[in-house]
Design an enzyme around this catalytic site. Structure first.
Site, mmCIF file in Angstrom:
data_model
loop_
_atom_site.group_PDB
_atom_site.id
_atom_site.type_symbol
_atom_site.label_atom_id
_atom_site.label_comp_id
_atom_site.label_asym_id
_atom_site.label_seq_id
_atom_site.Cartn_x
_atom_site.Cartn_y
_atom_site.Cartn_z
ATOM 1 N N LEU A 1 10.146 -21.080 -4.188
ATOM 2 C CA LEU A 1 9.155 -20.136 -3.645
ATOM 3 C C LEU A 1 7.825 -20.223 -4.392
ATOM 4 O O LEU A 1 7.810 -20.275 -5.625
ATOM 5 C CB LEU A 1 9.705 -18.708 -3.769
ATOM 6 C CG LEU A 1 8.721 -17.575 -3.431
ATOM 7 C CD1 LEU A 1 8.546 -17.454 -1.916
ATOM 8 C CD2 LEU A 1 9.197 -16.240 -4.001
ATOM 9 N N HIS B 1 2.394 3.452 -8.958
ATOM 10 C CA HIS B 1 2.175 2.024 -9.207
ATOM 11 C C HIS B 1 3.350 1.418 -9.978
ATOM 12 O O HIS B 1 3.746 0.288 -9.736
ATOM 13 C CB HIS B 1 0.875 1.800 -9.988
ATOM 14 C CG HIS B 1 -0.361 2.190 -9.221
ATOM 15 N ND1 HIS B 1 -0.564 1.810 -7.903
ATOM 16 C CD2 HIS B 1 -1.456 2.919 -9.569
ATOM 17 C CE1 HIS B 1 -1.736 2.292 -7.488
ATOM 18 N NE2 HIS B 1 -2.287 2.973 -8.473
ATOM 19 N N ASP C 1 0.822 -1.213 0.000
ATOM 20 C CA ASP C 1 0.000 0.000 0.000
ATOM 21 C C ASP C 1 0.856 1.263 0.000
ATOM 22 O O ASP C 1 1.977 1.271 0.509
ATOM 23 C CB ASP C 1 -0.919 -0.021 1.239
ATOM 24 C CG ASP C 1 -2.077 0.950 1.102
ATOM 25 O OD1 ASP C 1 -2.362 1.391 -0.029
ATOM 26 O OD2 ASP C 1 -2.698 1.281 2.132
HETATM 27 C C1 IPE Z 1 -5.492 -2.720 -0.111
HETATM 28 O O1 IPE Z 1 -5.130 -1.403 -0.291
HETATM 29 C C2 IPE Z 1 -5.494 -3.442 -1.427
HETATM 30 C C3 IPE Z 1 -4.180 -3.635 -2.036
HETATM 31 C C4 IPE Z 1 -3.023 -3.309 -1.540
HETATM 32 C C5 IPE Z 1 -4.207 -4.267 -3.330
HETATM 33 P P1 IPE Z 1 -6.235 -0.251 -0.462
HETATM 34 O O2 IPE Z 1 -5.484 1.015 -0.643
HETATM 35 O O3 IPE Z 1 -7.202 -0.626 -1.530
HETATM 36 O O4 IPE Z 1 -6.974 -0.317 0.948
HETATM 37 P P2 IPE Z 1 -7.872 0.776 1.684
HETATM 38 O O5 IPE Z 1 -8.926 1.187 0.714
HETATM 39 O O6 IPE Z 1 -6.978 1.907 2.039
HETATM 40 O O7 IPE Z 1 -8.394 0.072 2.883
HETATM 41 C C1 IPE Z 2 -1.548 0.263 -3.357
HETATM 42 O O1 IPE Z 2 -1.349 1.629 -3.382
HETATM 43 C C2 IPE Z 2 -1.815 -0.312 -4.709
HETATM 44 C C3 IPE Z 2 -3.182 -0.807 -4.903
HETATM 45 C C4 IPE Z 2 -4.148 -0.768 -4.048
HETATM 46 C C5 IPE Z 2 -3.467 -1.398 -6.197
HETATM 47 P P1 IPE Z 2 -2.556 2.674 -3.362
HETATM 48 O O2 IPE Z 2 -2.917 2.978 -4.773
HETATM 49 O O3 IPE Z 2 -3.663 2.171 -2.524
HETATM 50 O O4 IPE Z 2 -1.847 3.922 -2.708
HETATM 51 P P2 IPE Z 2 -2.499 4.954 -1.672
HETATM 52 O O5 IPE Z 2 -3.048 4.135 -0.548
HETATM 53 O O6 IPE Z 2 -3.566 5.690 -2.404
HETATM 54 O O7 IPE Z 2 -1.354 5.819 -1.263
HETATM 55 MG MG MG Z 3 -4.110 2.401 -0.558
#
Ligand code: IPE
Ligand code: IPE
Ligand code: MG
Length: 263
Positions: free
Chosen positions: A147, A53, A36
């Protein structure tokens, strides 16, 4: 094993030092990661979210490499949740493209490093061209014995439980599964993770104190490690730090623990 008083030093150790301090006979078998913080990483640099990303994908490649080198048995990466469809269409589209790029790049190293690729989640809900690449990666690596790289895609922990219940009801009706014999172990066999042990360690980057519908059943006794580091900045050194921190935890599973027993 690192002494408690040296705990604060973990942050200062180099990758090589961490590698030599880690107890290689006491590794977590299964590490799960909620990757995240890509969006915040990009925003802090005034870049579009997709740029976060893209750099996040590089982190994923690096973490797979170190987990494989270390001899971890299973690495589960949360890459796209069933709720992530709620994001703007162009971000979702970019994530799908990056996923295919990740799989193409990873295929070479999976073959070289004996890594077996698997997925959890409702794969049939992904675009056809993404499904094709997933199928190809599985076919090309499923004989590998090193793995297990398990990627959660279109994944929801609650839907996984619903799917398990559906499978159980079907087997009660069609295969004579007896309701009285249904226990935790049998239930686990109906989850997407049927062939995998439960995660020993869950890492979440970006500091959020929640599990966001990830592996709800399987995380029952996982050690949780939440780091403020944003995923694009989370690289091999911090992964090794996390392993070392895991090795300093006492897992009690409801017992009174070693210290209390020795008194
Ligand atoms: C969780 O992250 C999903 C992934 C890392 C793929 P999100 O960014 O979607 O989670 P919330 O919405 O902050 O809980
Ligand atoms: C995690 O990073 C990637 C996915 C959920 C696909 P985010 O896109 O959720 O990044 P933040 O949480 O907005 O910083
Ligand atoms: Mg996120």
């Amino acid at each position: 094993m690192l002494k408690k008083k040296n705990k604060r030093d973990i942050k200062r150790f180099s990758k090589q030092e961490l590698w030599s301090i880690i107890d290689h006979s006491n590794l977590p078998k299964h590490v799960a990661i909620i990757m995240d913080g890509n969006g915040r990483w990009a925003r802090a640099r005034m870049l579009p979210r997709v740029a976060g990303h893209r750099v996040g994908m590089e982190s994923a490649l690096k973490i797979v490499e170190v987990a494989s080198d270390l001899g971890i048995k299973v690495l589960t990466l949360y890459a796209f949740s069933a709720e992530n469809w709620r994001r703007p269409a162009d971000e979702v589209g970019a994530l799908m493209k990056l996923l295919v790029e990740f799989l193409k790049r990873e295929l070479i190293s999976m073959k070289k490093n004996n890594i077996c690729f698997q997925t959890i989640g409702r794969i049939a809900g992904l675009p056809g061209w993404v499904q094709q690449q997933i199928k190809w990666s599985i076919e090309q690596t499923c004989q590998n014995t090193g793995l297990i790289l398990n990627v959660a895609l279109n994944y929801s922990g609650r839907l996984e439980i619903v799917d398990a219940v559906k499978g159980i009801i079907k087997d009660i009706e069609q295969k004579g599964l007896e309701l009285d014999k249904l226990d935790e172990e049998t239930f686990s066999n109906y989850l997407y993770t049927a062939d995998l042990s439960d995660p020993d360690l869950l890492i979440r980057t970006s500091g959020e104190m929640r599990i966001s519908n990830f592996l709800l059943w399987q995380l029952a006794y996982a050690e949780l490690l939440i780091t403020p580091t944003l995923w694009p900045d989370f690289r091999q050194r911090e992964f090794l730090q996390a392993i070392l921190e895991y090795q300093q935890r006492e897992r009690r599973f409801g017992t009174i623990g070693k210290l209390a027993q020795s008194k």
